[in-house]
Design an enzyme around this catalytic site. Structure first.
Site, PDB file in Angstrom:
ATOM      1  N   PRO A  89       9.038   5.637  -0.694  1.00 15.46           N
ATOM      2  CA  PRO A  89       9.905   4.457  -0.812  1.00 15.46           C
ATOM      3  C   PRO A  89      11.204   4.775  -1.567  1.00 15.46           C
ATOM      4  O   PRO A  89      12.170   4.032  -1.463  1.00 15.46           O
ATOM      5  CB  PRO A  89       9.056   3.453  -1.611  1.00 15.46           C
ATOM      6  N   GLU A 116       0.181   5.290  -5.601  1.00 16.96           N
ATOM      7  CA  GLU A 116       1.481   4.793  -6.082  1.00 16.96           C
ATOM      8  C   GLU A 116       2.610   5.799  -5.902  1.00 16.96           C
ATOM      9  O   GLU A 116       3.771   5.457  -6.060  1.00 16.96           O
ATOM     10  CB  GLU A 116       1.385   4.372  -7.543  1.00 16.96           C
ATOM     11  N   ARG A 154      11.575  12.170  20.743  1.00 12.92           N
ATOM     12  CA  ARG A 154      12.180  11.649  21.974  1.00 12.92           C
ATOM     13  C   ARG A 154      13.624  12.119  22.164  1.00 12.92           C
ATOM     14  O   ARG A 154      14.172  11.994  23.251  1.00 12.92           O
ATOM     15  CB  ARG A 154      12.062  10.128  22.069  1.00 12.92           C
ATOM     16  N   ASP A 169      20.704   4.730  24.402  1.00 15.57           N
ATOM     17  CA  ASP A 169      19.990   3.820  23.516  1.00 15.57           C
ATOM     18  C   ASP A 169      20.920   3.027  22.613  1.00 15.57           C
ATOM     19  O   ASP A 169      21.992   3.464  22.262  1.00 15.57           O
ATOM     20  CB  ASP A 169      19.041   4.590  22.596  1.00 15.57           C
TER      21      ASP A 169
HETATM   22  C1  9D3 Z   1       5.049  -0.670  -7.293  1.00 16.45           C
HETATM   23  C2  9D3 Z   1       6.014   0.236  -6.688  1.00 16.45           C
HETATM   24  N1  9D3 Z   1       5.710   0.574  -5.280  1.00 16.45           N
HETATM   25  C3  9D3 Z   1       6.922   1.212  -4.727  1.00 16.45           C
HETATM   26  C4  9D3 Z   1       7.699   0.261  -3.859  1.00 16.45           C
HETATM   27  C5  9D3 Z   1       4.568   1.483  -5.226  1.00 16.45           C
HETATM   28  C6  9D3 Z   1       4.289   2.023  -3.885  1.00 16.45           C
HETATM   29  C7  9D3 Z   1       3.997   1.207  -2.818  1.00 16.45           C
HETATM   30  C8  9D3 Z   1       3.699   1.721  -1.562  1.00 16.45           C
HETATM   31  C9  9D3 Z   1       4.315   3.388  -3.656  1.00 16.45           C
HETATM   32  C10 9D3 Z   1       3.999   3.911  -2.438  1.00 16.45           C
HETATM   33  C11 9D3 Z   1       3.695   3.077  -1.388  1.00 16.45           C
HETATM   34  C12 9D3 Z   1       3.357   3.640  -0.066  1.00 16.45           C
HETATM   35  N2  9D3 Z   1       4.555   3.768   0.788  1.00 16.45           N
HETATM   36  C13 9D3 Z   1       4.946   4.937   1.246  1.00 16.45           C
HETATM   37  O1  9D3 Z   1       4.325   5.944   0.979  1.00 16.45           O
HETATM   38  C14 9D3 Z   1       6.140   5.009   2.045  1.00 16.45           C
HETATM   39  C15 9D3 Z   1       7.050   3.995   2.478  1.00 16.45           C
HETATM   40  C16 9D3 Z   1       7.100   2.582   2.273  1.00 16.45           C
HETATM   41  O2  9D3 Z   1       6.247   1.955   1.618  1.00 16.45           O
HETATM   42  N3  9D3 Z   1       8.140   1.883   2.830  1.00 16.45           N
HETATM   43  C17 9D3 Z   1       9.102   2.492   3.558  1.00 16.45           C
HETATM   44  N4  9D3 Z   1       9.110   3.801   3.770  1.00 16.45           N
HETATM   45  C18 9D3 Z   1       8.075   4.527   3.229  1.00 16.45           C
HETATM   46  S1  9D3 Z   1       7.932   6.168   3.377  1.00 16.45           S
HETATM   47  C19 9D3 Z   1       6.555   6.240   2.503  1.00 16.45           C
END
Ligand code: 9D3
Length: 225
Positions: A89, A116, A154, A169
């Site tokens: 994230p 997390e 793709r 696209d």
């Molecule tokens: C409380 C803070 N959270 C961060 C926003 C903790 C958290 C939530 C979900 C940490 C990791 C995750 C799992 N998400 C991913 O691994 C992830 C992800 C996503 O949640 N949204 C957009 N792109 C991605 S790429 C990997």
């Protein structure tokens, strides 16, 4: 291209990889996608891959050891070094430009996490770039890895039946697509625009351009800036 995916849930990738475009691309030898289970590199009897965060706080963190060992095993499976991507994230937002950029690589090594997040030494130690697929919270990095695999593959030559369709696209020219119609000419009282039946290809192209612009202005004004 070779794509390695390091994940705790390799089985999540089965259906997407069995779908039409990815399946054909793999069968045609356009891409080789190899899944490796991080849990196979756990070193204790419980196959533990996560642990509590130093400093306290909620949730668990992916341990550096299993991910590093998994990475070092995977890296040696091919000669090409590869671009290392951590799905996170905190990453840069994935878009069509990034997809095109990644599609130029000979090898990608994608690492999806659970819990997390990753022990920071995974990112720094592996020299990985981080990519996010958007500002919403997923349960893990697997779906994000699949999105990237699909969008990248793709674009590879030979992945699509019709070589022209990828560059037509939406987003490739920065606009949304124009409205499309197919038979029948009238469906439940709704008629196909006359211009599309006119046979005047100049007028049709101009109409489509205008519709694409109109739609983009209405639905995605951010794309015009
Ligand atoms: C409380 C803070 N959270 C961060 C926003 C903790 C958290 C939530 C979900 C940490 C990791 C995750 C799992 N998400 C991913 O691994 C992830 C992800 C996503 O949640 N949204 C957009 N792109 C991605 S790429 C990997």
């Amino acid at each position: 291209m070779r794509i390695d995916v390091l994940t705790l849930f390799p089985e999540m990738f089965e259906s997407p990889l069995a779908g039409s475009i990815l399946k054909r691309a793999r069968e045609a030898g356009v891409v080789d996608i190899v899944l490796t289970n991080i849990r196979d590199f756990a070193t204790d009897n419980y196959k533990k891959v996560d642990d509590k965060p130093y400093g306290g706080g909620a949730g668990m963190v992916m341990m550096a050891g299993p991910v590093f060992d998994c990475f070092e095993y995977v890296e040696k499976l091919a000669d090409e070094k590869g671009r290392v991507v951590l799905l996170s994230p905190q990453g840069q937002r994935f878009d069509q430009r990034k997809a095109a950029e990644l599609s130029e690589e000979k090898r990608l090594i994608l690492i999806s996490g659970r819990y997390e997040g990753f022990d920071e030494r995974i990112r720094t130690g592996l020299g990985a770039e981080q990519i996010s697929i958007g500002d919403y919270v997923l349960s893990g990095g697997e779906l994000a890895a699949m999105v990237i695999v699909d969008a990248v593959v793709r674009l590879l030559a030979g992945a699509l039946g019709d070589e022209d369709s990828a560059k037509d696209d939406s987003f490739s020219d920065g606009l949304l697509e124009y409205p499309q119609y197919t038979r029948p000419e009238v469906f439940r009282g709704m008629k196909v625009p006359d211009i599309l039946l006119s046979g005047d290809h100049g007028k049709i192209a101009a109409w489509r351009r205008e519709q694409a612009l109109e739609r983009t202005k209405k639905q995605r004004p951010d794309l015009l800036k």
